[in-house]
Design a protein around this motif. Sequence first.
Motif, PDB file in Angstrom:
ATOM      1  N   LEU A  54     -15.959   4.096  -2.310  1.00 56.57           N
ATOM      2  CA  LEU A  54     -15.479   2.730  -1.580  1.00 56.57           C
ATOM      3  C   LEU A  54     -15.413   1.525  -2.040  1.00 56.57           C
ATOM      4  N   ALA A  55     -16.568   1.542  -2.852  1.00 56.06           N
ATOM      5  CA  ALA A  55     -17.027   0.429  -3.800  1.00 56.06           C
ATOM      6  C   ALA A  55     -16.079   0.373  -4.870  1.00 56.06           C
ATOM      7  N   GLU A  56     -15.833   1.282  -5.587  1.00 57.06           N
ATOM      8  CA  GLU A  56     -14.970   1.322  -6.831  1.00 57.06           C
ATOM      9  C   GLU A  56     -13.341   1.366  -6.220  1.00 57.06           C
ATOM     10  N   LEU A  57     -13.158   1.763  -5.254  1.00 58.08           N
ATOM     11  CA  LEU A  57     -11.585   1.475  -4.626  1.00 58.08           C
ATOM     12  C   LEU A  57     -11.615  -0.105  -4.461  1.00 58.08           C
ATOM     13  N   ARG A  58     -12.553  -0.650  -3.774  1.00 59.93           N
ATOM     14  CA  ARG A  58     -12.603  -2.058  -3.598  1.00 59.93           C
ATOM     15  C   ARG A  58     -12.541  -2.937  -4.902  1.00 59.93           C
ATOM     16  N   GLN A  59     -13.158  -2.316  -5.837  1.00 60.14           N
ATOM     17  CA  GLN A  59     -13.369  -3.149  -7.278  1.00 60.14           C
ATOM     18  C   GLN A  59     -11.858  -2.866  -7.851  1.00 60.14           C
ATOM     19  N   PRO A  61       0.736  -1.140   0.173  1.00 57.69           N
ATOM     20  CA  PRO A  61       0.036  -0.159  -0.217  1.00 57.69           C
ATOM     21  C   PRO A  61       0.737   1.399  -0.158  1.00 57.69           C
ATOM     22  N   ARG A  62       0.570   2.376  -0.744  1.00 56.43           N
ATOM     23  CA  ARG A  62       1.386   3.429  -1.080  1.00 56.43           C
ATOM     24  C   ARG A  62       0.413   4.668  -0.242  1.00 56.43           C
ATOM     25  N   LEU A  63      -0.704   4.488  -0.180  1.00 59.54           N
ATOM     26  CA  LEU A  63      -1.658   5.716   0.320  1.00 59.54           C
ATOM     27  C   LEU A  63      -2.748   5.355   1.061  1.00 59.54           C
ATOM     28  N   ARG A  89     -19.305  18.925  -0.808  1.00 59.01           N
ATOM     29  CA  ARG A  89     -17.982  19.347  -1.082  1.00 59.01           C
ATOM     30  C   ARG A  89     -17.191  19.924  -0.034  1.00 59.01           C
ATOM     31  N   PRO A  90     -16.221  19.015   0.559  1.00 56.77           N
ATOM     32  CA  PRO A  90     -15.550  17.921  -0.365  1.00 56.77           C
ATOM     33  C   PRO A  90     -16.420  16.650  -0.277  1.00 56.77           C
ATOM     34  N   SER A  91     -16.091  15.801  -1.127  1.00 62.26           N
ATOM     35  CA  SER A  91     -16.650  14.610  -1.274  1.00 62.26           C
ATOM     36  C   SER A  91     -15.894  13.227  -1.114  1.00 62.26           C
ATOM     37  N   ALA A  92     -16.456  12.450  -0.197  1.00 60.52           N
ATOM     38  CA  ALA A  92     -15.639  11.260   0.220  1.00 60.52           C
ATOM     39  C   ALA A  92     -15.716  10.375  -1.100  1.00 60.52           C
ATOM     40  N   THR A  93     -16.645  10.247  -1.633  1.00 65.08           N
ATOM     41  CA  THR A  93     -16.689   9.390  -2.933  1.00 65.08           C
ATOM     42  C   THR A  93     -15.901   9.757  -3.999  1.00 65.08           C
ATOM     43  N   LEU A  94     -15.673  11.254  -4.217  1.00 63.21           N
ATOM     44  CA  LEU A  94     -14.727  11.628  -5.219  1.00 63.21           C
ATOM     45  C   LEU A  94     -13.315  11.274  -4.853  1.00 63.21           C
ATOM     46  N   LEU A  95     -13.011  11.520  -3.477  1.00 64.09           N
ATOM     47  CA  LEU A  95     -11.755  11.206  -3.371  1.00 64.09           C
ATOM     48  C   LEU A  95     -11.496   9.540  -3.261  1.00 64.09           C
ATOM     49  N   PHE A  96     -12.073   9.029  -2.848  1.00 62.82           N
ATOM     50  CA  PHE A  96     -12.032   7.411  -3.089  1.00 62.82           C
ATOM     51  C   PHE A  96     -11.696   6.908  -4.453  1.00 62.82           C
ATOM     52  N   ARG A  97     -12.751   7.841  -5.370  1.00 62.50           N
ATOM     53  CA  ARG A  97     -12.662   7.342  -6.717  1.00 62.50           C
ATOM     54  C   ARG A  97     -11.389   7.679  -7.343  1.00 62.50           C
ATOM     55  N   SER A  98     -11.028   8.929  -7.168  1.00 65.30           N
ATOM     56  CA  SER A  98      -9.759   9.392  -7.709  1.00 65.30           C
ATOM     57  C   SER A  98      -8.545   8.464  -7.150  1.00 65.30           C
ATOM     58  N   VAL A  99      -8.569   8.102  -6.027  1.00 60.34           N
ATOM     59  CA  VAL A  99      -7.667   7.142  -5.426  1.00 60.34           C
ATOM     60  C   VAL A  99      -7.563   5.950  -6.008  1.00 60.34           C
ATOM     61  N   ALA A 100      -8.933   5.275  -6.412  1.00 61.01           N
ATOM     62  CA  ALA A 100      -8.855   4.043  -7.213  1.00 61.01           C
ATOM     63  C   ALA A 100      -8.486   4.058  -8.427  1.00 61.01           C
ATOM     64  N   GLY A 112      -5.269   2.259  -7.362  1.00 58.62           N
ATOM     65  CA  GLY A 112      -6.078   0.679  -7.477  1.00 58.62           C
ATOM     66  C   GLY A 112      -5.569  -0.200  -6.273  1.00 58.62           C
ATOM     67  N   PRO A 113      -4.929  -1.296  -6.699  1.00 55.58           N
ATOM     68  CA  PRO A 113      -4.801  -1.908  -5.275  1.00 55.58           C
ATOM     69  C   PRO A 113      -3.645  -1.786  -4.322  1.00 55.58           C
ATOM     70  N   ARG A 114      -2.997  -0.516  -4.738  1.00 55.50           N
ATOM     71  CA  ARG A 114      -2.027  -0.023  -3.740  1.00 55.50           C
ATOM     72  C   ARG A 114      -2.567   0.995  -2.855  1.00 55.50           C
ATOM     73  N   ALA A 115      -3.779   0.852  -2.707  1.00 54.95           N
ATOM     74  CA  ALA A 115      -4.427   2.043  -1.619  1.00 54.95           C
ATOM     75  C   ALA A 115      -5.190   1.402  -0.739  1.00 54.95           C
ATOM     76  N   VAL A 116      -5.477   2.138   0.217  1.00 54.68           N
ATOM     77  CA  VAL A 116      -6.421   1.585   1.515  1.00 54.68           C
ATOM     78  C   VAL A 116      -7.432   2.937   1.606  1.00 54.68           C
TER      79      VAL A 116
END
Length: 343
Positions: A288-293, A155-157, A254-265, A269-273
Amino acid sequence: MIVEDSAVVRRLLAHIVSRDPRLSLVAAVGSAEEALRELPRIRPDVISMDIRLPGMDGLEATRRIMAEQPTPIVVIADSVEDASLRISMNALRAGALAVVEKPVGMESGGHDRIAETICTQLSIMSQVPVIRRRGVTPGPGLRPEAVPAPQPEAPRLLAIAASTGGPPALAQVLGTLPADFPLPVLLVQHMGGAFMEGFSQWLDGLVPLKVGLARDGEAPRPGHVHVAPGDRHLLLGPGGLMQVSAGRPLASQRPSATLLFRSVAAALGPRAVGVLLTGMGEDGALGLAELRQAGGFTLTEHESTAVVYGMPAAAVRLGASCLSLPLPLIGPRLAQMARGRGA
């Protein structure tokens, strides 16, 4: 119930509340001592609490109320005064649910916006069930070593988000991470924009990591918590740099948690928590669902400790959560994962 020592502000708050069909004013008192005396008799659904009071201040009043007769509390604070900000943040830690900006007069700029925010917060928080402050002992089957879960590759971030009840939850989770925590942390907390700098300074004084507002175009730094500034989205760009955006709110946030997780995904991808803590509504669940996917490891706060289980519950319903843990176990699990010791 309004608790406010200034007669002028007390009348102004009473006027604001009386105009809103969602609310009915049952009392307006000038001191914490009077509020504590009247509370058993009036039993309000929600309290508007000033922080700077003569005698007992709003922080101690919050502690007493949450210990003796738990009632939803919304702190009304001066957003520009440092001492008030620190007391307000500590009141959130003591059990208050939200902090909003104090109105300064009918003719002041932004009065209608502030009045609407106050009434909306009072209305929403009146629906939140609160209990006496207590520690939570994890039940069997919830300890990290007992629950198998996937582990992201190197994990990197870490991306973490919260809303109602978030400041004390974030302080607890981040407070367990060591100063040399090897991952950068991107953080979204739903709170009035005027309070975000004070919130980041308060958190910086509580946790071993360095905490500050995120800056557009900068690279996230290990051992640092980068907080989304007031009324701005925080994203991770494709090149690994942070983006602070004034783009449209998503689902009114705004801020949006979904947009944060989506951008991190998308970026890691698999290097994020990703971690989603207590909060009203459903922000963060889709992201969060997109990050898990995308292969990332996703963690939600367990219902047993969440002040409001709305956001984590929405993520669980979507299958977005790899693992749900009580708050005291989240930080140790993150530290374990960051050190690469497996899930």
